[in-house]
Design a protein around this motif. Structure first.
Motif, PDB file in Angstrom:
ATOM      1  N   ASN A  26      -2.111 -32.040  45.148  1.00  0.00           N
ATOM      2  CA  ASN A  26      -2.385 -33.479  45.008  1.00  0.00           C
ATOM      3  C   ASN A  26      -1.966 -34.256  46.246  1.00  0.00           C
ATOM      4  O   ASN A  26      -2.562 -35.278  46.569  1.00  0.00           O
ATOM      5  CB  ASN A  26      -1.700 -34.040  43.769  1.00  0.00           C
ATOM      6  N   PHE A  27      -0.925 -33.788  46.942  1.00  0.00           N
ATOM      7  CA  PHE A  27      -0.485 -34.425  48.177  1.00  0.00           C
ATOM      8  C   PHE A  27      -1.654 -34.481  49.164  1.00  0.00           C
ATOM      9  O   PHE A  27      -1.964 -35.529  49.726  1.00  0.00           O
ATOM     10  CB  PHE A  27       0.680 -33.627  48.772  1.00  0.00           C
ATOM     11  N   ASP A  33      -7.969 -38.874  50.390  1.00  0.00           N
ATOM     12  CA  ASP A  33      -8.572 -40.032  49.743  1.00  0.00           C
ATOM     13  C   ASP A  33      -8.131 -41.324  50.431  1.00  0.00           C
ATOM     14  O   ASP A  33      -8.940 -42.217  50.690  1.00  0.00           O
ATOM     15  CB  ASP A  33      -8.208 -40.057  48.256  1.00  0.00           C
ATOM     16  N   ASP A  34      -6.838 -41.395  50.764  1.00  0.00           N
ATOM     17  CA  ASP A  34      -6.293 -42.574  51.449  1.00  0.00           C
ATOM     18  C   ASP A  34      -6.955 -42.781  52.813  1.00  0.00           C
ATOM     19  O   ASP A  34      -7.151 -43.916  53.252  1.00  0.00           O
ATOM     20  CB  ASP A  34      -4.781 -42.408  51.605  1.00  0.00           C
ATOM     21  N   LEU A  35      -7.314 -41.689  53.483  1.00  0.00           N
ATOM     22  CA  LEU A  35      -7.935 -41.753  54.802  1.00  0.00           C
ATOM     23  C   LEU A  35      -9.457 -41.738  54.741  1.00  0.00           C
ATOM     24  O   LEU A  35     -10.121 -41.748  55.777  1.00  0.00           O
ATOM     25  CB  LEU A  35      -7.450 -40.577  55.659  1.00  0.00           C
ATOM     26  N   ASP A  36     -10.004 -41.701  53.532  1.00  0.00           N
ATOM     27  CA  ASP A  36     -11.461 -41.633  53.325  1.00  0.00           C
ATOM     28  C   ASP A  36     -12.062 -40.405  54.018  1.00  0.00           C
ATOM     29  O   ASP A  36     -13.056 -40.494  54.737  1.00  0.00           O
ATOM     30  CB  ASP A  36     -12.139 -42.924  53.786  1.00  0.00           C
ATOM     31  N   PRO A  39     -11.728 -33.886  51.410  1.00  0.00           N
ATOM     32  CA  PRO A  39     -10.708 -32.834  51.515  1.00  0.00           C
ATOM     33  C   PRO A  39     -11.293 -31.445  51.770  1.00  0.00           C
ATOM     34  O   PRO A  39     -10.693 -30.645  52.487  1.00  0.00           O
ATOM     35  CB  PRO A  39      -9.972 -32.887  50.173  1.00  0.00           C
ATOM     36  N   ASN A  40     -12.465 -31.161  51.226  1.00  0.00           N
ATOM     37  CA  ASN A  40     -13.077 -29.850  51.457  1.00  0.00           C
ATOM     38  C   ASN A  40     -13.504 -29.691  52.915  1.00  0.00           C
ATOM     39  O   ASN A  40     -13.326 -28.627  53.505  1.00  0.00           O
ATOM     40  CB  ASN A  40     -14.279 -29.644  50.529  1.00  0.00           C
ATOM     41  N   ALA A  43     -10.243 -29.317  55.013  1.00  0.00           N
ATOM     42  CA  ALA A  43      -9.658 -27.991  54.804  1.00  0.00           C
ATOM     43  C   ALA A  43     -10.477 -26.936  55.546  1.00  0.00           C
ATOM     44  O   ALA A  43      -9.915 -26.007  56.152  1.00  0.00           O
ATOM     45  CB  ALA A  43      -9.579 -27.670  53.319  1.00  0.00           C
ATOM     46  N   GLY A  44     -11.800 -27.085  55.520  1.00  0.00           N
ATOM     47  CA  GLY A  44     -12.660 -26.157  56.244  1.00  0.00           C
ATOM     48  C   GLY A  44     -12.420 -26.209  57.742  1.00  0.00           C
ATOM     49  O   GLY A  44     -12.333 -25.181  58.406  1.00  0.00           O
ATOM     50  N   ARG A  45     -12.302 -27.409  58.269  1.00  0.00           N
ATOM     51  CA  ARG A  45     -12.049 -27.559  59.716  1.00  0.00           C
ATOM     52  C   ARG A  45     -10.688 -27.007  60.096  1.00  0.00           C
ATOM     53  O   ARG A  45     -10.524 -26.388  61.137  1.00  0.00           O
ATOM     54  CB  ARG A  45     -12.119 -29.024  60.121  1.00  0.00           C
ATOM     55  N   MET A  46      -9.695 -27.262  59.249  1.00  0.00           N
ATOM     56  CA  MET A  46      -8.332 -26.809  59.533  1.00  0.00           C
ATOM     57  C   MET A  46      -8.231 -25.286  59.513  1.00  0.00           C
ATOM     58  O   MET A  46      -7.372 -24.723  60.181  1.00  0.00           O
ATOM     59  CB  MET A  46      -7.352 -27.418  58.535  1.00  0.00           C
ATOM     60  N   SER A  47      -9.094 -24.639  58.754  1.00  0.00           N
ATOM     61  CA  SER A  47      -9.012 -23.180  58.645  1.00  0.00           C
ATOM     62  C   SER A  47      -9.834 -22.463  59.707  1.00  0.00           C
ATOM     63  O   SER A  47      -9.781 -21.234  59.805  1.00  0.00           O
ATOM     64  CB  SER A  47      -9.456 -22.734  57.251  1.00  0.00           C
TER      65      SER A  47
END
Length: 105
Positions: A26-27, A33-36, A39-40, A43-47
């Motif tokens: 949830n964090f 959500d706060d940054l618009d 998340p998917n 997360a994809g870019r980060m991986s």
């Protein structure tokens, strides 16, 4: 990676200032959500391997050239501010330099 700075500022504020657990799913979702930000997508870019290698390179560069480590560290010129409790001093220094605070903080 244009979102990395606003992401990091808000992420560390939630983690250190608000004492929220960054390992909680949830964090991450609430932060995105706060940054618009989707998340998917993030997360994809980060991986992605190239993103991970770029972040590792930045971390190594920070350790080697600026002598920073795993704490909020801000370097302004020759001044180094270590720790979340020094953020007000960073803001004062930036204000004295005539720099504005970003509107996304």
């Amino acid at each position: 990676l244009e979102m990395i700075l606003p992401y990091n500022v808000k992420m560390f504020a939630r983690w250190w200032a608000d004492s929220l657990d960054p390992n909680d799913q949830n964090f991450f979702i609430e932060l995105c959500d706060d940054l618009d930000i989707d998340p998917n997508e993030l997360a994809g870019r980060m991986s992605m391997a190239d993103t991970r290698e770029r972040v590792k390179g930045l971390h190594k560069r920070g350790q080697k050239k600026l002598h920073i480590f795993d704490t909020p560290t801000v370097v302004i010129g020759e001044e180094r501010f270590l720790g979340i409790d020094r953020i007000p001093y960073v803001e004062e220094r930036l204000t004295a330099m005539g720099l504005r605070r970003p509107n996304w903080i």
